[in-house]
Design an enzyme around this catalytic site. Structure first.
Site, PDB file in Angstrom:
ATOM      1  N   ASN A 190       0.832  -1.218   0.000  1.00 56.53           N
ATOM      2  CA  ASN A 190       0.000   0.000   0.000  1.00 56.53           C
ATOM      3  C   ASN A 190       0.865   1.265   0.000  1.00 56.53           C
ATOM      4  O   ASN A 190       0.375   2.347   0.271  1.00 56.53           O
ATOM      5  CB  ASN A 190      -0.925   0.000   1.225  1.00 56.53           C
ATOM      6  N   GLU A 237       2.032   3.856   7.587  1.00 58.62           N
ATOM      7  CA  GLU A 237       0.950   3.492   6.684  1.00 58.62           C
ATOM      8  C   GLU A 237       0.413   4.750   5.988  1.00 58.62           C
ATOM      9  O   GLU A 237       0.716   5.879   6.405  1.00 58.62           O
ATOM     10  CB  GLU A 237      -0.176   2.816   7.491  1.00 58.62           C
TER      11      GLU A 237
END
Ligand code: PGA
Length: 245
Positions: A135, A142
């Site tokens: 991702n 993140e």
């Protein structure tokens, strides 16, 4: 940012290793950061070979771990430090006192502060090598992580839990939280090198290289770093020539 296209995985591993060798020749007492995951295994092997044949001396180097699962026991089989020890540090006979690792059992805020202070005391990270998450994460930063984020406790994204399940068995085996060096922390490293390999990374690497620089895609932080380097093999680069719409 500099982009190096390697012919294949072996070439990528060799080229990434050369950054470490050059860094240690220039400054033997460097503070180094390495990722875990599958991508750096060839790099680790190249470094172990270079260390064993005397091409590079790790004797004065120190290491800080990039990230670690939080809330697991110190001896848990999933501890990322154990991965790094098995693949790199133990074969090179790096003593424990040269390795500054996150303690997954510690109170997270205090632990993050301890690691930041330790890095600052040593004058900063000299070279950080990071992998590329499915991702676009780097370390456990993140999507949505601030570019100026510091070392901290984070929740893992569902995509990370899914991909890390391949290391540990099932998604249920993957811890839900971690400790990671921040994007701001990594951004202050003397050099920041991202390694990416294989067809599975082609889409996200193309986005990291071509999409607008954004905290939604942490790997775009490489493009903000004055000495940001991406080393990717041809398969990972397959989609990178395509410009965004
Ligand atoms: P990988 O992991 O090297 O196993 O693909 C990269 C990451 O998720 O950061």
């Amino acid at each position: 940012m500099k982009l190096i296209e390697a012919a294949d995985y072996e070439d990528l591993s060799r080229r990434a290793a050369e950054f470490v060798v050059a860094q240690l020749r220039a400054k033997p007492a460097s503070l180094l950061v390495f990722p875990t995951g599958r991508t750096p295994l060839g790099l680790f092997k190249a470094l172990v070979d270079a260390g064993h044949c005397g091409r590079v001396d790790f004797g004065a180097a120190e290491f800080v771990t990039l990230d670690e699962y939080a809330g697991i026991a110190a001896g848990d089989r999933r501890r990322l430090l154990l991965w790094l020890k098995r693949e790199l540090l133990d074969p090179l006979r790096i003593p424990n006192d040269a390795v500054h690792a996150f303690d997954p059992t510690a109170e997270p805020h205090a632990e993050a502060d301890r690691i930041e202070a330790l890095i600052a005391r040593r004058g900063g990270i000299d070279l950080a090598i990071v992998g590329l998450g499915p991702n676009g994460h780097i370390g456990m930063n993140e999507p949505g992580s601030a570019f100026d984020s510091r070392t901290r406790r984070v929740e893992l994204a569902p995509a990370t839990i899914r991909s890390n399940a391949a290391y540990w068995g099932t998604e249920a085996d993957v811890p839900r939280a971690g400790l990671t060096l921040g994007l701001g922390t990594l951004g202050e490293a003397g050099a920041l090198v991202l390694v990416a390999s294989g067809a599975k990374k082609a889409g996200i690497l193309a986005e990291a290289l071509n999409n607008p620089i954004s905290e939604d895609l942490p790997a775009t932080a490489l493009r903000l770093h004055p000495d940001g380097i991406v080393v990717a093999d041809r398969t990972a680069m397959a989609q990178a020539a395509r410009r965004p719409n």
